[in-house]
Scaffold this motif. Structure first.
Motif, PDB file in Angstrom:
ATOM      1  N   PHE A 142      22.170  59.747  38.200  1.00 56.56           N
ATOM      2  CA  PHE A 142      23.271  60.356  38.941  1.00 56.56           C
ATOM      3  C   PHE A 142      24.012  59.361  39.215  1.00 56.56           C
ATOM      4  CE2 PHE A 142      19.954  63.414  38.566  1.00 56.56           C
ATOM      5  CZ  PHE A 142      20.705  64.516  38.477  1.00 56.56           C
ATOM      6  N   TYR A 143      25.328  59.710  39.603  1.00 59.03           N
ATOM      7  CA  TYR A 143      26.517  58.716  39.816  1.00 59.03           C
ATOM      8  C   TYR A 143      27.483  59.405  40.751  1.00 59.03           C
ATOM      9  CZ  TYR A 143      24.933  55.911  35.691  1.00 59.03           C
ATOM     10  OH  TYR A 143      24.117  55.351  34.893  1.00 59.03           O
ATOM     11  N   SER A 144      28.113  58.713  41.780  1.00 61.00           N
ATOM     12  CA  SER A 144      28.895  59.327  42.704  1.00 61.00           C
ATOM     13  C   SER A 144      30.217  59.371  41.966  1.00 61.00           C
ATOM     14  CB  SER A 144      28.990  58.504  43.913  1.00 61.00           C
ATOM     15  OG  SER A 144      29.772  57.138  43.593  1.00 61.00           O
ATOM     16  N   ILE A 145      31.214  60.039  42.117  1.00 57.02           N
ATOM     17  CA  ILE A 145      32.580  60.158  41.902  1.00 57.02           C
ATOM     18  C   ILE A 145      33.272  58.979  41.386  1.00 57.02           C
ATOM     19  CG2 ILE A 145      33.942  60.437  43.562  1.00 57.02           C
ATOM     20  CD1 ILE A 145      35.284  62.883  42.193  1.00 57.02           C
ATOM     21  N   ASP A 146      33.036  58.055  42.086  1.00 54.11           N
ATOM     22  CA  ASP A 146      33.442  56.487  41.825  1.00 54.11           C
ATOM     23  C   ASP A 146      32.798  55.489  40.806  1.00 54.11           C
ATOM     24  OD1 ASP A 146      31.435  56.031  43.572  1.00 54.11           O
ATOM     25  OD2 ASP A 146      32.764  54.848  45.312  1.00 54.11           O
ATOM     26  N   GLY A 147      31.585  56.341  40.254  1.00 52.02           N
ATOM     27  CA  GLY A 147      30.851  55.663  39.413  1.00 52.02           C
ATOM     28  C   GLY A 147      29.516  54.738  39.985  1.00 52.02           C
ATOM     29  N   LYS A 148      29.274  54.767  41.204  1.00 55.74           N
ATOM     30  CA  LYS A 148      28.271  54.167  41.713  1.00 55.74           C
ATOM     31  C   LYS A 148      27.028  54.967  41.509  1.00 55.74           C
ATOM     32  CE  LYS A 148      31.098  51.631  45.131  1.00 55.74           C
ATOM     33  NZ  LYS A 148      31.707  51.452  46.232  1.00 55.74           N
ATOM     34  N   PRO A 149      25.872  54.007  41.017  1.00 54.31           N
ATOM     35  CA  PRO A 149      24.583  55.014  40.942  1.00 54.31           C
ATOM     36  C   PRO A 149      24.145  55.361  42.319  1.00 54.31           C
ATOM     37  CG  PRO A 149      24.683  52.818  40.037  1.00 54.31           C
ATOM     38  CD  PRO A 149      25.919  52.841  40.640  1.00 54.31           C
ATOM     39  N   VAL A 150      23.461  56.619  42.036  1.00 54.53           N
ATOM     40  CA  VAL A 150      22.872  57.447  43.221  1.00 54.53           C
ATOM     41  C   VAL A 150      21.479  57.248  42.874  1.00 54.53           C
ATOM     42  CG1 VAL A 150      22.578  59.643  44.705  1.00 54.53           C
ATOM     43  CG2 VAL A 150      24.878  58.853  43.557  1.00 54.53           C
ATOM     44  N   GLU A 151      20.714  56.236  43.273  1.00 59.98           N
ATOM     45  CA  GLU A 151      19.454  55.780  42.675  1.00 59.98           C
ATOM     46  C   GLU A 151      18.437  56.916  43.205  1.00 59.98           C
ATOM     47  OE1 GLU A 151      18.338  53.551  40.871  1.00 59.98           O
ATOM     48  OE2 GLU A 151      20.396  52.490  40.723  1.00 59.98           O
ATOM     49  N   GLU A 152      18.320  57.462  44.385  1.00 63.54           N
ATOM     50  CA  GLU A 152      17.322  58.311  44.908  1.00 63.54           C
ATOM     51  C   GLU A 152      17.226  59.760  44.185  1.00 63.54           C
ATOM     52  OE1 GLU A 152      20.680  59.015  47.999  1.00 63.54           O
ATOM     53  OE2 GLU A 152      19.862  57.346  46.797  1.00 63.54           O
ATOM     54  N   LEU A 153      18.195  59.823  43.290  1.00 65.34           N
ATOM     55  CA  LEU A 153      18.190  61.024  42.417  1.00 65.34           C
ATOM     56  C   LEU A 153      17.670  60.868  40.920  1.00 65.34           C
ATOM     57  CD1 LEU A 153      21.747  62.749  43.448  1.00 65.34           C
ATOM     58  CD2 LEU A 153      19.330  63.386  43.962  1.00 65.34           C
TER      59      LEU A 153
END
Length: 169
Positions: free
Chosen positions: A152-163
């Motif tokens: 998963f990534y935030s809208i700015d392309g950064k990974p959301v690791e916990e997902l």
């Protein structure tokens, strides 16, 4: 490696949606509904797409079945399968279609879960997320069905690791 961009509930966003599409430039892309764009909008070119409860154009299909590199995807928005209550109805529908991967939206809650040989993916919303602050989308990737990862990534392309979720079929 096969990669699939999965997005949902963009609710009229165009600039942010275009940036995500441009950032990844993937062969396979899925929009799980509530784009609030016409099905012929250039932003949705090359996307497998379904209609959501806020997409009123009757040309949108309610569901799509897609075969990609050894995996069968069932794509729907989720409102017709009561996903805000539970995933039982959507699970049964996907089983009827012999689909292993279920992509849906509607709840605006990002998450992926591998249960009983089915992988459920809700990419969240890039406009109005629920249960977390990040506006999210997902990318599923695999070299073989035995080694699948959903990032998963935030809208700015950064990974959301916990997902992050791993699955094997």
């Amino acid at each position: 490696m096969t990669k699939v961009l999965i997005i949902s509930d963009s609710h009229g966003l165009t600039e942010e949606f275009a940036h995500i599409k441009e950032r990844h430039q993937l062969k396979y892309m899925i929009h799980c509904g509530d784009s609030e764009l016409g099905p012929d909008d250039p932003l949705l070119d090359d996307f497998y797409k379904v209609g959501g409860n806020c997409d009123f154009d009757p040309r949108y299909p309610e569901e799509q079945l897609i075969n990609i590199d050894g995996l069968r995807f069932f794509v729907t928005h989720g409102h017709l399968h009561h996903v805000k209550t539970n995933l039982m109805t959507i699970s049964y529908r996907a089983k009827e279609e012999n689909a292993q991967v279920i992509c849906f939206g509607h709840t605006h809650i990002a998450g992926a879960e591998h249960v009983d040989k089915q992988l459920f993916i809700n990419p969240g919303s890039i406009r109005m997320p629920r249960n977390r602050k990040e506006k999210t989308y997902a990318i599923m990737e695999w070299d073989s069905p035995e080694d699948v990862t959903v990032n998963f990534y935030s809208i700015d392309g950064k990974p959301v690791e916990e997902l992050k979720c791993n699955a094997s079929f």
